[in-house]
Every structure is written in structure tokens, then in C-alpha cells.
Design a protein around this motif. Structure first.
Motif, PDB file in Angstrom:
ATOM      1  N   ILE A 197      37.200 -29.433  14.787  1.00 28.69           N
ATOM      2  CA  ILE A 197      36.044 -29.479  13.897  1.00 28.69           C
ATOM      3  C   ILE A 197      36.504 -29.091  12.493  1.00 28.69           C
ATOM      4  O   ILE A 197      37.453 -28.313  12.326  1.00 28.69           O
ATOM      5  N   ALA A 198      35.840 -29.680  11.515  1.00 22.16           N
ATOM      6  CA  ALA A 198      36.016 -29.276  10.127  1.00 22.16           C
ATOM      7  C   ALA A 198      34.665 -28.743   9.668  1.00 22.16           C
ATOM      8  O   ALA A 198      33.626 -29.356   9.921  1.00 22.16           O
ATOM      9  N   LYS A 199      34.690 -27.613   8.992  1.00 22.15           N
ATOM     10  CA  LYS A 199      33.463 -26.902   8.659  1.00 22.15           C
ATOM     11  C   LYS A 199      33.289 -26.838   7.147  1.00 22.15           C
ATOM     12  O   LYS A 199      34.263 -26.679   6.403  1.00 22.15           O
ATOM     13  N   VAL A 200      32.052 -26.973   6.701  1.00 20.07           N
ATOM     14  CA  VAL A 200      31.738 -26.808   5.281  1.00 20.07           C
ATOM     15  C   VAL A 200      30.595 -25.825   5.149  1.00 20.07           C
ATOM     16  O   VAL A 200      29.526 -26.013   5.746  1.00 20.07           O
ATOM     17  N   ASP A 201      30.831 -24.759   4.387  1.00 15.41           N
ATOM     18  CA  ASP A 201      29.784 -23.794   4.035  1.00 15.41           C
ATOM     19  C   ASP A 201      29.246 -24.159   2.663  1.00 15.41           C
ATOM     20  O   ASP A 201      30.019 -24.294   1.706  1.00 15.41           O
ATOM     21  N   PHE A 202      27.936 -24.319   2.577  1.00 12.78           N
ATOM     22  CA  PHE A 202      27.292 -24.636   1.307  1.00 12.78           C
ATOM     23  C   PHE A 202      26.495 -23.436   0.800  1.00 12.78           C
ATOM     24  O   PHE A 202      25.973 -22.641   1.594  1.00 12.78           O
ATOM     25  N   VAL A 203      26.387 -23.336  -0.503  1.00 14.74           N
ATOM     26  CA  VAL A 203      25.413 -22.455  -1.142  1.00 14.74           C
ATOM     27  C   VAL A 203      24.435 -23.364  -1.878  1.00 14.74           C
ATOM     28  O   VAL A 203      24.845 -24.197  -2.696  1.00 14.74           O
ATOM     29  N   LEU A 204      23.142 -23.200  -1.566  1.00 15.52           N
ATOM     30  CA  LEU A 204      22.103 -24.049  -2.145  1.00 15.52           C
ATOM     31  C   LEU A 204      21.159 -23.209  -2.997  1.00 15.52           C
ATOM     32  O   LEU A 204      20.989 -22.005  -2.756  1.00 15.52           O
ATOM     33  N   ASN A 205      20.516 -23.866  -3.963  1.00 12.15           N
ATOM     34  CA  ASN A 205      19.518 -23.166  -4.778  1.00 12.15           C
ATOM     35  C   ASN A 205      18.089 -23.530  -4.389  1.00 12.15           C
ATOM     36  O   ASN A 205      17.131 -23.141  -5.064  1.00 12.15           O
ATOM     37  N   ALA A 206      17.949 -24.293  -3.305  1.00  5.63           N
ATOM     38  CA  ALA A 206      16.627 -24.677  -2.797  1.00  5.63           C
ATOM     39  C   ALA A 206      16.803 -25.140  -1.352  1.00  5.63           C
ATOM     40  O   ALA A 206      17.929 -25.373  -0.894  1.00  5.63           O
ATOM     41  N   GLU A 207      15.692 -25.265  -0.632  1.00  5.32           N
ATOM     42  CA  GLU A 207      15.798 -25.767   0.739  1.00  5.32           C
ATOM     43  C   GLU A 207      16.207 -27.235   0.725  1.00  5.32           C
ATOM     44  O   GLU A 207      16.025 -27.950  -0.272  1.00  5.32           O
ATOM     45  N   VAL A 208      16.782 -27.685   1.816  1.00  4.52           N
ATOM     46  CA  VAL A 208      17.226 -29.075   1.913  1.00  4.52           C
ATOM     47  C   VAL A 208      15.991 -29.980   1.852  1.00  4.52           C
ATOM     48  O   VAL A 208      15.035 -29.784   2.605  1.00  4.52           O
ATOM     49  N   PRO A 209      15.993 -30.982   0.958  1.00  4.56           N
ATOM     50  CA  PRO A 209      14.807 -31.838   0.793  1.00  4.56           C
ATOM     51  C   PRO A 209      14.746 -32.965   1.834  1.00  4.56           C
ATOM     52  O   PRO A 209      14.837 -34.149   1.496  1.00  4.56           O
TER      53      PRO A 209
ATOM     54  N   ARG B  90      22.263 -33.384  -2.888  1.00  7.27           N
ATOM     55  CA  ARG B  90      23.364 -33.057  -3.801  1.00  7.27           C
ATOM     56  C   ARG B  90      22.901 -32.150  -4.941  1.00  7.27           C
ATOM     57  O   ARG B  90      23.648 -31.291  -5.409  1.00  7.27           O
ATOM     58  N   ASP B  91      21.677 -32.363  -5.373  1.00  9.38           N
ATOM     59  CA  ASP B  91      21.172 -31.598  -6.511  1.00  9.38           C
ATOM     60  C   ASP B  91      20.912 -30.135  -6.166  1.00  9.38           C
ATOM     61  O   ASP B  91      20.756 -29.302  -7.076  1.00  9.38           O
ATOM     62  N   THR B  92      20.845 -29.807  -4.890  1.00  7.57           N
ATOM     63  CA  THR B  92      20.600 -28.415  -4.490  1.00  7.57           C
ATOM     64  C   THR B  92      21.897 -27.637  -4.295  1.00  7.57           C
ATOM     65  O   THR B  92      21.863 -26.417  -4.123  1.00  7.57           O
ATOM     66  N   ILE B  93      23.044 -28.326  -4.307  1.00  4.97           N
ATOM     67  CA  ILE B  93      24.328 -27.676  -4.010  1.00  4.97           C
ATOM     68  C   ILE B  93      24.835 -26.923  -5.233  1.00  4.97           C
ATOM     69  O   ILE B  93      25.034 -27.490  -6.300  1.00  4.97           O
ATOM     70  N   VAL B  94      25.050 -25.630  -5.064  1.00  5.73           N
ATOM     71  CA  VAL B  94      25.605 -24.785  -6.121  1.00  5.73           C
ATOM     72  C   VAL B  94      27.113 -24.634  -5.927  1.00  5.73           C
ATOM     73  O   VAL B  94      27.882 -24.630  -6.883  1.00  5.73           O
ATOM     74  N   ALA B  95      27.538 -24.517  -4.668  1.00  5.11           N
ATOM     75  CA  ALA B  95      28.960 -24.357  -4.353  1.00  5.11           C
ATOM     76  C   ALA B  95      29.179 -24.740  -2.897  1.00  5.11           C
ATOM     77  O   ALA B  95      28.237 -24.816  -2.099  1.00  5.11           O
ATOM     78  N   SER B  96      30.448 -24.975  -2.550  1.00  3.94           N
ATOM     79  CA  SER B  96      30.780 -25.303  -1.159  1.00  3.94           C
ATOM     80  C   SER B  96      32.207 -24.864  -0.870  1.00  3.94           C
ATOM     81  O   SER B  96      33.018 -24.683  -1.789  1.00  3.94           O
ATOM     82  N   ARG B  97      32.490 -24.702   0.402  1.00  2.00           N
ATOM     83  CA  ARG B  97      33.837 -24.337   0.852  1.00  2.00           C
ATOM     84  C   ARG B  97      34.123 -25.065   2.140  1.00  2.00           C
ATOM     85  O   ARG B  97      33.377 -24.945   3.114  1.00  2.00           O
ATOM     86  N   CYS B  98      35.204 -25.844   2.178  1.00  2.00           N
ATOM     87  CA  CYS B  98      35.590 -26.559   3.403  1.00  2.00           C
ATOM     88  C   CYS B  98      36.718 -25.821   4.110  1.00  2.00           C
ATOM     89  O   CYS B  98      37.669 -25.350   3.473  1.00  2.00           O
ATOM     90  N   THR B  99      36.594 -25.720   5.429  1.00  2.00           N
ATOM     91  CA  THR B  99      37.686 -25.228   6.265  1.00  2.00           C
ATOM     92  C   THR B  99      38.134 -26.391   7.140  1.00  2.00           C
ATOM     93  O   THR B  99      37.463 -26.734   8.113  1.00  2.00           O
ATOM     94  N   PRO B 100      39.231 -27.069   6.791  1.00  2.00           N
ATOM     95  CA  PRO B 100      39.703 -28.181   7.621  1.00  2.00           C
ATOM     96  C   PRO B 100      40.079 -27.710   9.024  1.00  2.00           C
ATOM     97  O   PRO B 100      40.345 -26.524   9.254  1.00  2.00           O
ATOM     98  N   ALA B 101      40.113 -28.637   9.947  1.00  2.00           N
ATOM     99  CA  ALA B 101      40.415 -28.288  11.342  1.00  2.00           C
ATOM    100  C   ALA B 101      41.744 -27.554  11.477  1.00  2.00           C
ATOM    101  O   ALA B 101      41.867 -26.598  12.245  1.00  2.00           O
ATOM    102  N   ALA B 102      42.742 -27.995  10.721  1.00  2.00           N
ATOM    103  CA  ALA B 102      44.077 -27.391  10.828  1.00  2.00           C
ATOM    104  C   ALA B 102      44.094 -25.937  10.383  1.00  2.00           C
ATOM    105  O   ALA B 102      45.022 -25.194  10.727  1.00  2.00           O
ATOM    106  N   HIS B 103      43.077 -25.519   9.622  1.00  2.00           N
ATOM    107  CA  HIS B 103      43.056 -24.147   9.098  1.00  2.00           C
ATOM    108  C   HIS B 103      42.125 -23.225   9.890  1.00  2.00           C
ATOM    109  O   HIS B 103      42.054 -22.036   9.603  1.00  2.00           O
ATOM    110  N   LEU B 104      41.411 -23.777  10.866  1.00  2.00           N
ATOM    111  CA  LEU B 104      40.418 -22.974  11.576  1.00  2.00           C
ATOM    112  C   LEU B 104      41.071 -21.863  12.397  1.00  2.00           C
ATOM    113  O   LEU B 104      40.478 -20.800  12.601  1.00  2.00           O
ATOM    114  N   SER B 105      42.292 -22.094  12.848  1.00  2.00           N
ATOM    115  CA  SER B 105      42.970 -21.072  13.647  1.00  2.00           C
ATOM    116  C   SER B 105      43.313 -19.832  12.834  1.00  2.00           C
ATOM    117  O   SER B 105      43.648 -18.793  13.394  1.00  2.00           O
TER     118      SER B 105
END
Length: 469
Positions: A303-315, A404-419
Motif C-alpha cells: 500500500i502507498a499512503k497519503v496523509d492530507f491536511v485540509l482546510n474544509a470538509e471534503v466536498p 483540490r481546493d481544500t488541500i493545504v498540505a500532503s505527505r506520501c509514504t510509498p510502499a517501499a518506505h512503509l517498513s
């Protein structure tokens, strides 16, 4: 003065390892837990992630916990009595579709069926009722059957009603795990809802193992719900550690064990690790036959994971999706199946199934001023280095124009880095081994007792044995 030797040393502090440690400590044994990370919990951890200048609690791996409300261990452990607030969203999960209402699964089966009839088709609503009602009606038996020790017949299955539930479950697994899976439903909505649950299990579609897990989780959605702990998954870990300490157990972090000679003396060792880690630690002491068996035990999809920070609920296009703690963004059953097949073949499809958790639907502690976290992941080929941020963003935008307009920041953890977060997740495989019907039984090797290893006093107690705590 003679050196103190603990009765049990547990290597790894994931939910399985801590559950084993708690059971041993409550039995009066002297228990020590060793964790190689600076914080305990394995895949059940929450950390403050500083993105866009604001620290928000993000779950590193698991975020939604139906098994915390359903498994025999956690039912007996009683998390709410230990201060863990398991918040059940009004909707267990939602499955948005293109240009039409979403499919919504509620803890109330009747409400789910009513809305399926209203927004989908009456025939499929009746089919959903027929599929789920017997499993929901006897969910305690289903939980005991699926979450037991796999070496004995649960007492709930030994009477006639229990046997009916077991045979009913088996027949539904055969249906939904084979090519006849589409015979029950005529419309896209119900079939997509069921297939979306399959994304929680890195198994081929259709498959018997995937169908068994899908029906268990689907039944939980209509009974115990899919709860989200206040403060994040770490709350569950903290409750387990508190109980361990209350019974005299100890936990030491930053204690990596790479060789058996680094283990402290003990009467028994319980490994909450993958079998590959166990084989690496004991390599020159394990019989060749066991090492060869472990070498045949392969990792599954990553799995590849993305953590988002939003400034509003998902529309979300369908506003009802906003009440769901979990959202499956993948389109129709055909689209999801095709995407999963492409991933199994080593490709990165443009429109994969994306799993989304909206913790702030039920947990106000996750906010930092107007900012909120959004937890997402998708399957990828094992070991993938690909940053899937744009892929996940586009797939959510598909069902939530303006995301897209609600996204303030994001961080991806690729599968190879999850360990790096959890050494058990080889190549991003959160199941710690391929999921198939054979491997659900022979996990990690074809033995009556999956926990016992060829070494005296050395046992596996991880997800690689096929059992949750």
C-alpha cells in the motif's frame, strides 16, 4: 546475586504482541516487551505530523477499527471501560459513484436496505437483505468462527443455529469469491459497495479469502459499526500498555533485535513479527525445512499512503457521504476488479480503489483550528517507490469536485518506505503475507499450531499467523 530472568519476552508491540503480553501478565507471568521503534504500537500508532505549520494527529497505519469492537480478545478486554472512546459514525462506509447517489452502509441494516431501494434498485435492496441479514442476525457466531484460534470449533457453532450460520457464511463466500459473484446484483450500487470492502484486504478479486474478509467486515458494518477511536489508534495501544503495566509487565522501546544472541534470557519468546524477521534472527538455528517453508511464504500487495491536511470538509458530490467515517473511491465493481488485477500484475492504474478515512466526522480532537487530517491509501505493487499523491487526489476529486481546493498540505509514504514505520510491512504489505484461502489456513506454514516454531520456547504471535488479537 542471581540475574532476574523474565518468564516471557515479547518482540514487537503491535496489537497482537501487546495482547499476548497482557494475557501472559494477567496469568501472573513476568513479561517484558521489546519494540524497535521509538514509540509502541506497530501498525496501531498515531503521531503528531507537522504539515503546513500545524501539528495534527495522523494514524500511521490502521485508523478504523471494527475488529476492536468485534474480536473475542477486545470484546473481553472492554476498551470503553478502559477509557477508549470508540466513536461509531452515522454511516459505517460510503461508496460514491459517478453522476448518481452514493451507496451508503449504516450500522442499521434496515436503513441501508431502504436507501438501496430508493437510490439503487428494489431488486438489489432485497438481494442485499438476503445476503447480509443471516450474518448480521448471528454476528456473534460469525465473529467466533472467523476470529477464533482456527484449531478448534467455537462453542457457538456446535448447535443447530450456529451451524446454519456457518454454512450460510460458507455458501456466501463461495458465491462472492468466485465468478458467479455478479448473479445476485443487477445494478452497480450494491455490487460496488461490497467490492469496495474488499479493498481492505490485499487479495485478488474475486477470491475466497477476499470474500470471507469482505463479508465479515460487511456484517460488522451493520452491527458494531466501523468505529474510530478518539485521539487516534494510539488510544488502543495506550490502553493495552496500561493494563500490561498494571500487571507488572514492562515495555522497552528503541530495542531492535537483529540476532538471537541479542535477546535477553527468558523462558519463552513471543514474536509479533513477520516470519521473515524471525528467520533472519534465528537463521543458523532454524532447521532447513522450516527455513525453506518460510522462503515460500511471500509478501502480498503493497500500500502507498497519503496523509492530507485540509482546510474544509471534503466536498463530496453526494452530501450523505460526509457522515461516513470510511469512504471507498473506486467506481464500479468492474473498475475496482480491473484496477486490482493491474496492480497484481505490477502496474499502477490511473484509477485505483482509494480508501479514505474521515476521522473528524466523529472525533473533534483531530482539529487544529480550521485544519483537519484526511487519511488515505491505495494498493500498489509490492515494493513500489511511486508517489501516489496525484493519483489519490484525482480519484477523490472525481467524486468530490473541488477537493483540490481544500488541500493545504500532503505527505506520501510509498510502499517501499512503509517498513520504516513497521518492519513487518515488507514492501508495504500490511497483511504481513499473501492473503489466499490456503494462506489463511497455512499461515505462515501448513501446521496445526501456527504459533509454534521448531525452536523450544519460541513462538510467532503476529498477523502472519492469520489471527487478529
Amino acid at each position: 546475586m542471581p540475574r532476574h530472568i523474565p518468564d516471557v519476552v515479547v518482540i514487537g508491540s503491535g496489537p497482537n504482541g501487546l495482547a499476548a503480553a497482557v494475557i501472559c501478565a494477567r496469568a501472573g507471568l513476568d513479561v517484558q516487551v521489546l519494540e524497535d521503534q521509538p514509540t509502541p504500537g506497530g501498525g496501531c500508532r498515531t503521531e503528531e505530523v507537522a504539515l503546513a505549520g500545524a501539528a495534527l494527529p495522523h494514524d500511521l497505519c490502521s485508523a478504523v477499527h471494527p475488529m476492536a469492537a468485534a474480536s473475542p480478545f477486545f470484546t473481553a478486554f472492554d476498551l470503553p471501560a478502559r477509557g477508549v472512546q470508540l466513536n461509531v459514525p452515522a454511516a459505517s462506509y460510503a461508496h460514491p459513484l459517478d453522476h448518481r447517489p452514493a451507496g451508503i452502509a449504516y450500522p442499521d441494516l434496515t436503513r441501508t436496505v431502504t436507501e438501496l431501494a430508493e437510490y439503487g434498485s428494489r431488486a438489489d435492496a432485497a438481494a442485499w437483505q438476503n445476503l447480509m441479514h443471516p450474518l448480521v442476525e448471528d454476528f456473534d457466531t460469525l465473529s467466533a468462527l472467523c476470529l477464533g484460534d482456527m484449531r478448534s470449533v467455537p462453542s457457538q457453532v456446535r448447535d443447530l443455529p450456529g451451524m446454519r450460520t456457518a454454512f450460510g457464511f460458507a455458501s456466501r463466500v463461495l458465491e462472492q469469491g468466485t465468478r458467479v459473484q455478479n448473479r445476485r446484483f443487477a445494478d452497480d450500487m450494491a455490487a460496488a459497495m461490497l467490492t469496495g470492502i474488499g479493498g481492505h484486504v490485499p487479495a485478488p478479486m474475486p477470491s475466497l479469502a477476499g470474500a470471507a474478509s469482505m463479508l465479515l467486515l460487511g456484517s460488522a458494518a451493520h452491527t458494531v459499526g466501523w468505529p474510530i477511536p478518539t485521539g487516534g489508534s494510539q488510544a488502543i495501544t495506550h490502553a493495552l500498555i496500561a493494563d500490561l503495566h498494571a500487571h507488572g509487565g514492562r515495555l522497552d522501546c528503541d530495542q531492535r533485535v537483529s540476532d538471537w544472541r541479542l535477546l535477553p534470557p527468558a523462558r519463552a519468546y513471543l514474536f509479533d513479527t513477520s516470519p521473515w524477521t524471525l528467520a533472519h534472527i534465528f537463521y543458523n538455528r532454524l532447521p532447513g525445512r522450516y527455513r525453506r517453508a518460510i522462503s515460500r511464504y511471500r509478501p502480498g500487495l503493497g500500500i502507498a499512503k497519503v496523509d492530507f491536511v485540509l482546510n474544509a470538509e471534503v466536498p463530496w458530490e453526494d452530501p450523505r457521504v460526509r457522515q461516513a467515517g470510511t469512504v471507498h473511491c473506486g467506481g464500479t465493481r468492474g473498475e475496482i476488479t480491473a484496477a486490482e488485477s493491474a496492480i497484481a500484475a505490477g502496474h499502477h492504474p490511473a484509477r485505483p480503489l482509494v480508501l479514505v478515512s474521515q476521522p473528524t466526522v466523529v472525533d473533534p480532537t483531530r482539529f487544529n483550528r480550521d485544519l483537519r487530517p484526511l487519511w488515505t491509501y491505495t494498493h500498489v505493487p509490492n515494493g513500489s517507490e511511486t508517489d501516489v499523491t496525484e493519483t489519490i487526489t484525482a480519484q477523490i476529486e472525481r467524486f468530490a469536485p473541488g477537493f483540490r481546493d481544500t488541500i493545504v498540505a500532503s505527505r506520501c509514504t510509498p510502499a517501499a518506505h512503509l517498513s520504516a514505520h513497521n518492519v513487518n510491512y515488507r514492501g508495504g504489505d500490511i497483511a504481513a503475507g499473501q492473503v489466499s484461502m490456503y494462506r489463511m489456513i497455512a499461515r505462515p506454514t501448513p501446521k496445526w499450531n501456527p504459533y509454534r516454531t521448531p525452536l523450544d520456547g519460541v513462538y510467532l504471535c503476529s498477523a502472519s499467523t492469520g489471527l487478529p488479537p
